[in-house]
Write a protein that holds these residues in place. Structure first.
Motif, short mmCIF file in Angstrom:
data_model
loop_
_atom_site.label_atom_id
_atom_site.label_comp_id
_atom_site.label_asym_id
_atom_site.label_seq_id
_atom_site.Cartn_x
_atom_site.Cartn_y
_atom_site.Cartn_z
N ARG A 261 -18.27 -43.46 -46.66
CA ARG A 261 -19.37 -44.10 -45.95
C ARG A 261 -18.85 -44.42 -44.56
O ARG A 261 -17.87 -45.15 -44.40
N VAL A 262 -19.48 -43.83 -43.57
CA VAL A 262 -18.99 -43.92 -42.19
C VAL A 262 -20.01 -44.68 -41.35
O VAL A 262 -21.20 -44.40 -41.41
N ARG A 263 -19.51 -45.62 -40.60
CA ARG A 263 -20.37 -46.44 -39.74
C ARG A 263 -20.13 -46.04 -38.30
O ARG A 263 -18.98 -45.95 -37.86
N MET B 115 -11.51 -57.63 -54.64
CA MET B 115 -12.09 -57.23 -53.34
C MET B 115 -13.54 -57.68 -53.27
O MET B 115 -14.30 -57.52 -54.20
N ASN B 116 -13.91 -58.24 -52.16
CA ASN B 116 -15.29 -58.72 -52.01
C ASN B 116 -15.86 -58.20 -50.69
O ASN B 116 -16.23 -58.97 -49.82
N ASP B 117 -15.90 -56.88 -50.59
CA ASP B 117 -16.37 -56.26 -49.36
C ASP B 117 -17.88 -56.04 -49.45
O ASP B 117 -18.36 -55.36 -50.36
N PRO B 118 -18.65 -56.65 -48.53
CA PRO B 118 -20.11 -56.55 -48.66
C PRO B 118 -20.65 -55.14 -48.49
O PRO B 118 -21.81 -54.89 -48.80
N TRP B 119 -19.81 -54.22 -48.01
CA TRP B 119 -20.28 -52.85 -47.79
C TRP B 119 -20.09 -51.95 -49.02
O TRP B 119 -20.57 -50.82 -49.04
N VAL B 120 -19.31 -52.41 -49.99
CA VAL B 120 -18.90 -51.51 -51.08
C VAL B 120 -19.80 -51.70 -52.30
O VAL B 120 -19.95 -52.81 -52.81
N LEU C 251 -25.80 -44.87 -60.09
CA LEU C 251 -26.13 -45.28 -58.71
C LEU C 251 -25.16 -46.37 -58.29
O LEU C 251 -24.69 -47.15 -59.11
N GLY C 252 -24.87 -46.43 -56.99
CA GLY C 252 -24.12 -47.55 -56.44
C GLY C 252 -25.10 -48.66 -56.07
O GLY C 252 -26.17 -48.37 -55.55
N VAL C 253 -24.70 -49.90 -56.33
CA VAL C 253 -25.61 -51.03 -56.09
C VAL C 253 -24.89 -52.09 -55.26
O VAL C 253 -23.76 -52.47 -55.56
N ARG C 254 -25.54 -52.55 -54.21
CA ARG C 254 -25.10 -53.76 -53.49
C ARG C 254 -26.23 -54.76 -53.54
O ARG C 254 -27.39 -54.41 -53.43
N GLY C 255 -25.90 -56.02 -53.66
CA GLY C 255 -26.94 -57.02 -53.59
C GLY C 255 -26.94 -57.95 -54.79
O GLY C 255 -25.98 -57.95 -55.56
N PRO C 256 -27.96 -58.77 -54.97
CA PRO C 256 -29.25 -58.76 -54.26
C PRO C 256 -29.17 -59.43 -52.89
O PRO C 256 -28.28 -60.22 -52.62
#
Lengths: 367, 273
Positions: free
Chosen positions: A288-290, B1-6, B89-94
């Motif tokens: 994933r590239v930003r 790890m708590n990366d909001p993008w992953v 599927l990859g999920v981020r959120g809610p």
């Protein structure tokens, strides 16, 4: 008492900044502009160049005796702290599922030659990327490690208006080291002042000499830069005036000149918009590239059915009103630091200060 | 790890074709339960192809079953809707602010859904039903283009069969089998016989529909701060930093997607803000 580094010992500063594996980034003249690039030796710095700036115009002129004689190029600390292209994470397939891995460790940086407006821009990026809820990990890791070495401006460019934004020209806070370059009958030197523990530790390792006559060198040069600054943005009530003018006629007019090229947002040291995309390779691995993105791009607001800001007038209005008005609502400050990059690097020479004034005062369109 | 993008990988447990272009997935969230509030959304990532913001359409009491209803309209939603049970599927959120279901306790509540707008309203409706005693009248007014475009028709029937709900459905264009109302959903609101002093409205659908719903509610005397809309914008981060979803001074992902009409009504009058 002021302490100074004789210019003949500038290499000692580069060496000390680069100790413990830091990448030192400083002003380098390349392709007719000063850019921020890694530097190892003094000769790589943009010594001998002076920049001339005007709306739509930037020239490097030779013959400048100073090492830090060019004020601002198209790049800013954003280039290094919030890179234009960045891997957020990598992933590989794991049966039907996937596994993610963190991106590479970011470089530890020392940024050399920053101006007061650059430090102000970093303060604004801190608010956006660290202080408004969720921290951006990529920015946070670079920001926490970086050493900031600022240079006091000795003059202003035609496009500078930092004084009216209250961000300069004095380098007054937010630095590890402040350098003031002095050339007089006593010689050529950098007055060095520390603004942090890290800065004091570095200064202590440099071959500095006492220069009692330079105690007020920084404020003297700042005063000269301020006196030479003719441009100013009338900020009083600007937020309200711009938001009252959303239906004004000016946006259509400026859109006839604006090319929608997004250059202003790329050179702006506080523009933070990014787009994220997947990059895959033949092995099936994904990244994933930003990348930096811009509100001037039509697809920026794309949802099914099309963009919500299809008209260039609406996109210009979004940029200007965000920067100068709704930033206040979002982050408690203007989003503009008065560096003038957007104006210098606009191929159409569109001047932010002039457009803000016109937009905010233009006759309102009647329904 | 708590990366909001992953994103976190989750397996599709079931897939139901709702209409010709719309699919409901249930994801297995048992390993990382998604405790969401009605109206919130997640970011769904199809490996290697892209990510998209989708409202949660499931029951907020079931955090281990993450349900989304997705229409195949774009470069990411099309390949996502092609997935099958067992796919991941990859999920981020809610993410985002919810419908004001807590603030609405003690009030009559009208949900007005247009088209796919039913999906983000479904958790709110399920919440009202699960806590029925905390609310006055509860109404669900649904509009769709045609009967074939109606989402959750079986459930609409079951909800309508209860004695403690009022469920009305209208379509823009009928087919031969349709005997119900024809016309815009605002009409149902006109005839609902609401008490403006004790009613809250929550609406989701095309912007022009929400605008007319709000206008009708205001006409009936319902205060602007008791009318909530849910907005759709381009979203890429969901945490208020990518900039795409900005709408006036708001980041729709963080300050919305649910907004009070008192805050955003004026924006509906200016195109492209």
């Amino acid at each position: 008492m002021a302490r100074a580094l004789p210019i003949t010992h500038l290499q000692a500063l580069l060496d000390r900044l680069g100790a413990d594996g830091r990448t030192v980034v400083g002003p380098v003249a390349r392709d007719g502009a000063v850019v921020l690039e890694p530097v190892r030796i003094v000769d790589e710095l943009a010594q001998g160049w002076r920049d001339e700036q005007a709306p739509g115009r930037y020239r490097l002129v030779p013959g400048e005796p100073r090492v830090f004689g060019a004020l601002l190029g198209p790049q800013s600390p954003k280039t290094w702290l919030y890179p234009a292209k960045l891997t957020l994470f990598r992933a590989e397939r794991d049966g039907a599922s996937f596994r993610t891995t963190s991106p590479d460790r970011p470089p530890r940086l020392a940024l050399l030659g920053l101006r007061a407006c650059d430090l102000a821009a970093i303060r604004l990026q801190d608010r956006v990327l660290l202080g408004s809820g969720v921290e951006d990990p990529a920015y946070a890791s670079r920001r926490r490690e970086v050493l900031l070495v600022a240079v006091q401006c000795h003059r202003s460019a035609e496009t500078c208006f930092c004084a009216s934004m209250d961000t300069g020209p004095e380098v007054s806070s937010g630095y590890d080291l402040r350098l003031t370059e002095v050339i007089d009958e006593r010689g050529h030197r950098l007055v060095v002042e520390a603004g942090s523990e890290a800065g004091r530790a570095i200064a202590a390792d440099l071959p500095l000499v006492d220069v009692p006559h330079d105690d007020d060198a920084a404020s003297r040069q700042a005063a000269e830069a301020r006196a030479g600054q003719s441009k100013s943005l009338r900020t009083e009530g600007l937020r309200e005036r711009l938001l009252d003018a959303l239906r004004g006629p000016h946006w259509d007019e400026v859109a006839t000149r604006c090319l929608g090229c997004a250059g202003c947002t790329m050179v702006c040291p506080t523009c933070f918009c990014t787009a994220v995309a997947d990059v895959t390779d033949a092995t099936g691995a994904a990244e994933r590239v930003r990348r930096w993105d811009s509100c001037f791009h039509t697809e920026f607001t794309h949802v099914h059915g099309g963009p919500t800001r299809a008209e260039l007038a609406a996109r210009y209005r979004q940029w200007l009103t965000h920067k100068l008005a709704t930033w206040h609502d979002q982050f408690g400050t203007s989003g503009c630091v008065g560096c003038g990059r957007c104006t210098t690097w606009c191929p159409a020479g569109i001047d932010l200060v002039a457009e803000a004034e016109r937009a905010a005062t233009a006759e309102r369109r009647t329904e | 790890m708590n990366d909001p993008w992953v994103p976190v990988p989750m397996t599709i447990r079931s897939r139901r074709q709702e209409t010709s272009d719309t699919v409901t997935f249930e994801l297995d969230a048992s390993a990382a339960p998604v405790r969401f509030r009605p109206g919130q959304f997640t970011m769904l990532w199809r490996y290697g192809l892209g990510e998209v913001a989708i409202s949660v359409s499931g029951d907020p009491r079931e955090p281990e079953r993450l349900v989304h209803t997705i229409r195949a309209v774009g470069a990411v939603t099309r390949p996502i809707t092609q997935l099958r049970p067992g796919d991941v599927l990859g999920v981020r959120g809610p993410f985002g602010r919810p419908w004001p279901v807590d603030e609405a306790e003690g009030s009559d509540v009208v949900l007005v859904a247009g088209g796919l707008g039913m999906a983000p309203l479904r958790p709110a409706w399920l919440h009202l039903l699960a806590n029925r005693e905390r609310y006055g009248r509860v109404l669900l007014l649904v509009g769709a283009r045609t009967p074939a475009d109606l989402l959750f028709p079986d459930q609409l029937g079951a909800w309508r069969a209860r004695f403690d709900t009022e469920v009305q459905v209208t379509v823009d264009r009928a087919d031969a089998g349709w005997r119900g109302p024809i016309g815009v959903v605002t009409r149902l609101l006109e005839r609902a016989g609401l008490d403006p002093a004790r009613t809250r409205v929550m609406t989701c659908g095309p912007e022009v529909m929400m605008k007319f719903v709000a206008r009708e509610a205001l006409r009936q005397g319902i205060p602007a701060d008791r009318i909530a809309v849910s907005m759709e914008r381009n979203m890429q981060c969901a945490i208020g930093v990518c900039g795409h979803c900005q709408w006036g001074a708001d980041f729709v992902c963080r300050d919305g997607p649910v907004f009070g009409w008192d805050r955003v009504g004026a924006r509906f009058a200016v195109a492209g803000v």
